[in-house]
Scaffold this active site. Structure first.
Site, PDB file in Angstrom:
ATOM      1  N   GLY A 172      24.498  -0.888 -49.297  1.00  0.00           N
ATOM      2  CA  GLY A 172      25.442  -1.027 -48.109  1.00  0.00           C
ATOM      3  C   GLY A 172      25.381  -2.107 -47.503  1.00  0.00           C
ATOM      4  O   GLY A 172      24.254  -2.638 -47.067  1.00  0.00           O
ATOM      5  N   ARG A 220      27.348  -0.788 -55.854  1.00  0.00           N
ATOM      6  CA  ARG A 220      26.459  -0.029 -56.335  1.00  0.00           C
ATOM      7  C   ARG A 220      26.589   0.206 -57.890  1.00  0.00           C
ATOM      8  O   ARG A 220      27.498  -0.182 -58.343  1.00  0.00           O
ATOM      9  CB  ARG A 220      26.916   1.279 -55.798  1.00  0.00           C
ATOM     10  CG  ARG A 220      26.793   1.529 -54.232  1.00  0.00           C
ATOM     11  CD  ARG A 220      26.302   2.681 -53.646  1.00  0.00           C
ATOM     12  NE  ARG A 220      25.491   2.343 -52.132  1.00  0.00           N
ATOM     13  CZ  ARG A 220      26.270   2.189 -51.090  1.00  0.00           C
ATOM     14  NH1 ARG A 220      27.548   2.280 -51.166  1.00  0.00           N
ATOM     15  NH2 ARG A 220      25.634   2.262 -49.918  1.00  0.00           N
ATOM     16  N   ASP A 274      16.970   1.050 -49.165  1.00  0.00           N
ATOM     17  CA  ASP A 274      15.818   1.556 -49.986  1.00  0.00           C
ATOM     18  C   ASP A 274      16.166   1.628 -51.464  1.00  0.00           C
ATOM     19  O   ASP A 274      15.466   1.591 -52.290  1.00  0.00           O
ATOM     20  CB  ASP A 274      15.198   2.934 -49.279  1.00  0.00           C
ATOM     21  CG  ASP A 274      16.335   4.023 -49.086  1.00  0.00           C
ATOM     22  OD1 ASP A 274      17.434   3.800 -49.160  1.00  0.00           O
ATOM     23  OD2 ASP A 274      15.833   5.035 -49.140  1.00  0.00           O
ATOM     24  N   THR A 321      19.814  -3.416 -43.720  1.00  0.00           N
ATOM     25  CA  THR A 321      20.725  -2.134 -43.634  1.00  0.00           C
ATOM     26  C   THR A 321      20.782  -1.855 -42.302  1.00  0.00           C
ATOM     27  O   THR A 321      19.857  -1.981 -41.475  1.00  0.00           O
ATOM     28  CB  THR A 321      19.782  -0.960 -44.427  1.00  0.00           C
ATOM     29  OG1 THR A 321      20.681   0.244 -44.105  1.00  0.00           O
ATOM     30  CG2 THR A 321      18.594  -0.834 -44.162  1.00  0.00           C
ATOM     31  N   ASP A 348      20.986   1.008 -41.027  1.00  0.00           N
ATOM     32  CA  ASP A 348      20.101   2.359 -40.670  1.00  0.00           C
ATOM     33  C   ASP A 348      18.682   2.303 -39.963  1.00  0.00           C
ATOM     34  O   ASP A 348      18.392   3.149 -39.401  1.00  0.00           O
ATOM     35  CB  ASP A 348      20.099   3.263 -41.892  1.00  0.00           C
ATOM     36  CG  ASP A 348      21.488   3.567 -42.284  1.00  0.00           C
ATOM     37  OD1 ASP A 348      22.399   3.712 -41.496  1.00  0.00           O
ATOM     38  OD2 ASP A 348      21.798   3.753 -43.571  1.00  0.00           O
ATOM     39  N   ASP A 374      15.863   2.115 -41.546  1.00  0.00           N
ATOM     40  CA  ASP A 374      15.414   3.181 -42.067  1.00  0.00           C
ATOM     41  C   ASP A 374      14.071   2.754 -43.300  1.00  0.00           C
ATOM     42  O   ASP A 374      13.872   3.685 -44.219  1.00  0.00           O
ATOM     43  CB  ASP A 374      16.156   4.296 -42.868  1.00  0.00           C
ATOM     44  CG  ASP A 374      17.101   3.771 -43.809  1.00  0.00           C
ATOM     45  OD1 ASP A 374      17.037   2.530 -43.925  1.00  0.00           O
ATOM     46  OD2 ASP A 374      17.843   4.612 -44.510  1.00  0.00           O
ATOM     47  N   ARG A 413      22.353   9.004 -42.225  1.00  0.00           N
ATOM     48  CA  ARG A 413      22.340  10.309 -43.108  1.00  0.00           C
ATOM     49  C   ARG A 413      20.788  10.875 -42.977  1.00  0.00           C
ATOM     50  O   ARG A 413      20.782  12.172 -42.826  1.00  0.00           O
ATOM     51  CB  ARG A 413      22.412  10.065 -44.469  1.00  0.00           C
ATOM     52  CG  ARG A 413      23.951  10.632 -45.001  1.00  0.00           C
ATOM     53  CD  ARG A 413      24.186  10.109 -46.556  1.00  0.00           C
ATOM     54  NE  ARG A 413      25.139   9.019 -46.405  1.00  0.00           N
ATOM     55  CZ  ARG A 413      25.173   8.047 -47.133  1.00  0.00           C
ATOM     56  NH1 ARG A 413      24.467   8.457 -48.423  1.00  0.00           N
ATOM     57  NH2 ARG A 413      25.647   7.008 -47.016  1.00  0.00           N
TER      58      ARG A 413
END
Ligand code: ADP
Length: 338
Positions: free
Chosen positions: A30, A91, A122, A144, A146, A148, A190
């Site tokens: 992403g 991707r 990740d 990212t 996120d 995360d 997510r």
């Protein structure tokens, strides 16, 4: 893992010992605002230290297909302020296989590339880990929205994304107040609730729902009703996409308590836009550090920031550590939204 495998013999280049002559950089997974600033830092830092830099376009897919071009100082001019990634992202399922990875290594060798900086999330780190395990030195840079990735308090893009969300929440609050409504705002995340938590706290949301914390529907209803009894006519609920869809959540509220709500799903606007100063500085520092590590012969690392200090960890070990959302902040958000 035998760290010695990545230790190289040294020469001095602009004050730094290294024998790296050519490195590559790619962005994968992403996209996130600030990736361009990180690419710029990698390119400029490497050229400053008299190395050549090759850009690998379209992530691991471009690596397999040899979509690789030399980057010059000017190639990264005028990009620090742009969202997205000039190297494009993709991707690539094939890269998850040993055959795909072998094709990638073949391309790197064909172009004389000796080390690789991977900017991504990740999933992208797993790709970098696979290359590292096969003896090709990679350094991961956390990019990212996120937030995360373990081993760093902030990822590149997170700060920009939360500011975008806050902007949206402030606008939604205007209409929520005018029409005395409850709004449910769905944000990205997510598996990680960081975007929801930070924006919920900064936006004064009445309720924040994150994947890391279970919630009781009855409690949320009680809270909303309690607010209404006190004369509170509007409220904002922030829900991370990993909890459930905002539409589904709204229909549950309607079914269980006959509560009318409005839903706003922010979606991909969270990924775009010009990076904040914080993200640009973070990206510049992390990208630059990644190049230093390769120069020092330390492949197989992931860079990060902790207490405003640059850190780096073994990319293989770091992936086994869970990302932790800040539960003190979560507790605070509930205390402040009584
Ligand atoms: P992100 O990096 O944002 O988490 P993805 O999870 O989609 O995004 O991963 C990006 C790409 O990284 C994948 O399309 C794939 O090419 C590569 N990748 C992901 N997981 C692995 C893996 N286990 N082994 C090798 N490559 C992987």
């Amino acid at each position: 893992m035998d760290q010695q495998k990545y230790v190289l013999s040294f020469y001095i280049k602009n004050g730094v010992k290294t024998d790296m002559k050519r490195i590559g950089v790619l962005t994968s997974g992403g996209d996130a605002p600030g990736m361009n600033a990180a690419i710029r830092a990698v390119v400029r830092k490497a050229i400053y230290h008299e190395m050549e830099v090759y850009g690998i376009y379209q992530g691991y897919s471009g690596l397999i297909n040899g979509n690789i071009k030399k980057l010059e100082l000017g190639s990264v001019g005028d990009i620090i302020q742009r969202g997205g990634t000039m190297l494009y992202s993709a991707r690539c399922e094939e890269f998850k296989t040993k055959e795909g990875q072998a094709k990638g290594i073949e391309q790197l060798k064909k172009h004389g590339i000796e080390g690789l900086v991977v900017i991504g999330g990740d999933g992208s780190y797993r790709g970098a880990k696979a290359l590292t395990e096969q003896g090709f030195p990679c350094v991961g840079v956390p990019g990212t929205i996120d937030n995360d990735i373990p081993g760093t308090e902030y990822t590149i893009g997170f700060d920009t994304a939360i500011n975008t969300v806050i902007n949206a929440i402030d606008r939604i609050r205007d209409t929520a107040t005018s029409h005395e409504r409850t709004f449910i705002v769905e944000v990205m995340g997510r598996d990680a609730g960081d975007i929801a938590l930070w924006t919920g706290l900064a936006g004064g949301a009445e309720t924040i729902l994150i994947p890391e914390e279970k919630f009781e529907m009855k409690e949320i209803i009680k809270r909303l009703e309690r607010g209404q009894e006190r004369g509170k006519k509007h409220s904002i609920i922030i829900i991370a996409e990993g909890v459930c869809s905002a539409v589904e959540f709204a229909s549950q509220l309607k079914e269980m308590a006959n509560l009318e709500t409005r839903v706003s799903v922010l979606g991909h606007i969270q990924r775009g836009g010009s990076p904040t100063a914080f993200d640009r500085v973070l990206a510049s520092r992390l990208g630059s550090r990644a190049v230093e590590l390769l120069m020092e012969g330390k492949g197989g690392r992931a860079v990060g920031i902790e207490r405003n200090q640059l850190v780096d960890y073994d990319i293989i070990e770091i992936l086994s550590k869970p990302h932790k959302v800040n539960m003190d902040m979560y507790k605070l958000s509930t205390e402040l939204s009584i």
